[in-house]
Enzyme design. Structure first.
Site, PDB file in Angstrom:
ATOM      1  N   ASP A 268      37.073  -5.294 -17.518  1.00  5.84           N
ATOM      2  CA  ASP A 268      36.604  -5.331 -16.137  1.00  5.84           C
ATOM      3  C   ASP A 268      37.371  -4.352 -15.249  1.00  5.84           C
ATOM      4  OD1 ASP A 268      35.118  -6.844 -13.894  1.00  5.84           O
ATOM      5  OD2 ASP A 268      37.215  -7.060 -13.283  1.00  5.84           O
ATOM      6  N   GLU A 305      34.533  -0.841 -17.876  1.00  2.63           N
ATOM      7  CA  GLU A 305      33.680  -0.871 -16.683  1.00  2.63           C
ATOM      8  C   GLU A 305      34.323   0.013 -15.620  1.00  2.63           C
ATOM      9  OE1 GLU A 305      32.320  -3.001 -12.725  1.00  2.63           O
ATOM     10  OE2 GLU A 305      33.996  -3.830 -13.862  1.00  2.63           O
TER      11      GLU A 305
END
Length: 442
Positions: A268, A305
């Site tokens: 993330d 990401e």
């Protein structure tokens, strides 16, 4: 990561071995650490030995799988283990010892899937079925195989307050959320997925932890006081003590691969890690995870990401890159969104929604390769056309594009059937690695 930890601190957390359990915790500014263990109906307090580099350890004979424990720092209140694998009573309760040897695996022949054979399906365990558990999700696996999915991406399952959560407020990232089925439920899900030919990757967070139940600051310098993310203090991966903070995250990921047979990760918001060192944190992560997979004779897929449009994130770690196999490509989503809805606020101001723009993006992997970005007020990105297109994960919706909208609207609420078919064709016929968000197939 600490290159050669003392033998007694080779693994963080509670490790079952030799008819007992070894406890290891990093608490460099603490003079005394005790572990309180509830086992066989009795409660015992043991003082940990202070060894090198701020680590504390003790071996507890007779303690095993399922026994509860907590740490007390300098005589303070009970605190869960930062490396807890299980929080059966929630993030404010005691940790539970987890022995991976108690899991029953049937996937000995499984070797994983390569990125060039990947169709991703992102799902939230708590919302994927009415029951919201790993066990209930197992029943849906044959349907996903028939759909053409090859890889399931599970949104974060690190222990968080309460029973339902988007997953990005977790405070004990090593522990599998109890309301979803805990570590046993995750192991059963992964094993069942492998049995029908599906890989499983996990969305993990190294850039922040949630607020409620977060006690890391009491244990050591996990946070960087000079860097703040959108969610709070940044993690300390480059300052004093950062070798051990890096170890904390890297050992977590290695454990997911070794003990839970996971096939990779979606990391993330990788841009939210502040690291100016010569040894990039993410490069160290990718190197360690791949080594763990090789030891298990399996392959992993590692996805970052990011919207940085930086080729270094796809470059090998041994050449100073981050070493990701793939990165998310927001440009495809944004172009299609503008084309079909006309939205131009925020970052959508950078897109005109034209077929030419989409074609240019696909030909060059991402749109911004040094051009001026209106939303950022500066030039953005670098060319990356030499990278294979399947190293970019494209989508027409994901958890952010749904969860961050005030009304939670999806394309089904905004577009007619013909427009939705156009979205599906643009995604599935592109050379990118496609990702569907749960329910999108309907």
């Amino acid at each position: 990561m600490t290159p050669h930890p003392p033998a007694d601190t080779a693994r963080l957390g509670a490790t079952v071995a030799d008819a007992g359990t070894r406890f290891v915790v990093w608490a460099p500014s603490t003079d005394r650490v005790d572990v309180v263990v509830a086992s066989g109906g009795t409660e015992t307090r043991l003082a940990l030995d202070h060894v090198a580099d701020g680590y504390h350890t003790v071996f507890a004979p007779g303690v095993g799988h399922g026994d509860r424990y907590a740490y007390r720092l300098d005589g303070g209140p009970d605190r869960p283990d930062p490396a807890s694998r299980h929080q059966p009573d929630g993030v404010h309760g005691r940790s539970a010892v987890v022995d991976p040897a108690t899991f029953t695996w049937t996937d000995t022949a499984w070797r994983g899937r390569g990125l060039d054979d990947t169709v991703v399906y992102e799902l939230h365990v708590g919302a994927f079925t009415p029951a919201g558990t790993f066990e209930a999700a197992i029943d849906q696996l044959p349907r996903l195989v028939a759909l053409g999915v090859t890889t399931i991406e599970i949104m974060p399952v690190g222990a968080f307050p309460g029973e339902r959560n988007w997953g990005y407020d977790g405070v004990l990232p090593w522990a599998t959320q109890e309301s979803y089925g805990g570590p046993e439920g995750l192991a059963r899900f992964v094993d069942a997925a492998h049995a029908v030919g599906l890989a499983v990757i996990l969305d993990v967070i190294a850039n922040h932890v949630g607020p409620e139940g977060n006690h890391l600051v009491e244990f050591g310098p996990y946070f960087d006081a000079t860097f703040t993310t959108s969610w709070g203090p940044g993690m300390n991966v480059a300052g004093a003590g950062s070798d051990h903070v890096r170890r904390y995250f890297i050992e977590q990921y290695v454990g997911w691969v070794r003990d839970f047979h996971l096939d990779g990760f979606r990391f993330d918001a990788v841009h939210a890690i502040a690291d100016q060192t010569a040894n990039p944190f993410w490069g160290e992560v990718c190197t360690a995870v791949r080594a763990a997979a090789r030891a298990e004779r399996r392959q992993v897929v590692l996805i970052g990401e990011t919207s940085d449009n930086d080729p270094r994130q796809l470059a090998p770690a041994d050449r100073g890159g981050f070493g990701f196999d793939a990165v998310w490509c927001d440009d495809v989503h944004h172009n299609l969104r503008v084309a079909l809805t006309g939205e131009r606020h925020g970052y959508y101001a950078d897109y005109d929604g034209s077929a030419h723009e989409l074609a240019d993006t696909i030909a060059h992997r991402w749109k911004f390769r040094g051009q001026y970005s209106i939303a950022r007020g500066r030039r953005h990105g670098r060319p990356v056309a030499e990278m294979a297109p399947h190293r970019f994960v494209a989508f027409t919706r994901n958890h952010d594009q749904i969860g961050n909208r005030p009304d939670g609207s999806r394309p089904v609420h905004l577009l007619d059937r013909a427009e939705r078919r156009y979205l599906a064709a643009a995604l599935l016929l592109s050379p990118y690695t496609p990702m569907l968000f749960m329910g999108e197939e309907y």
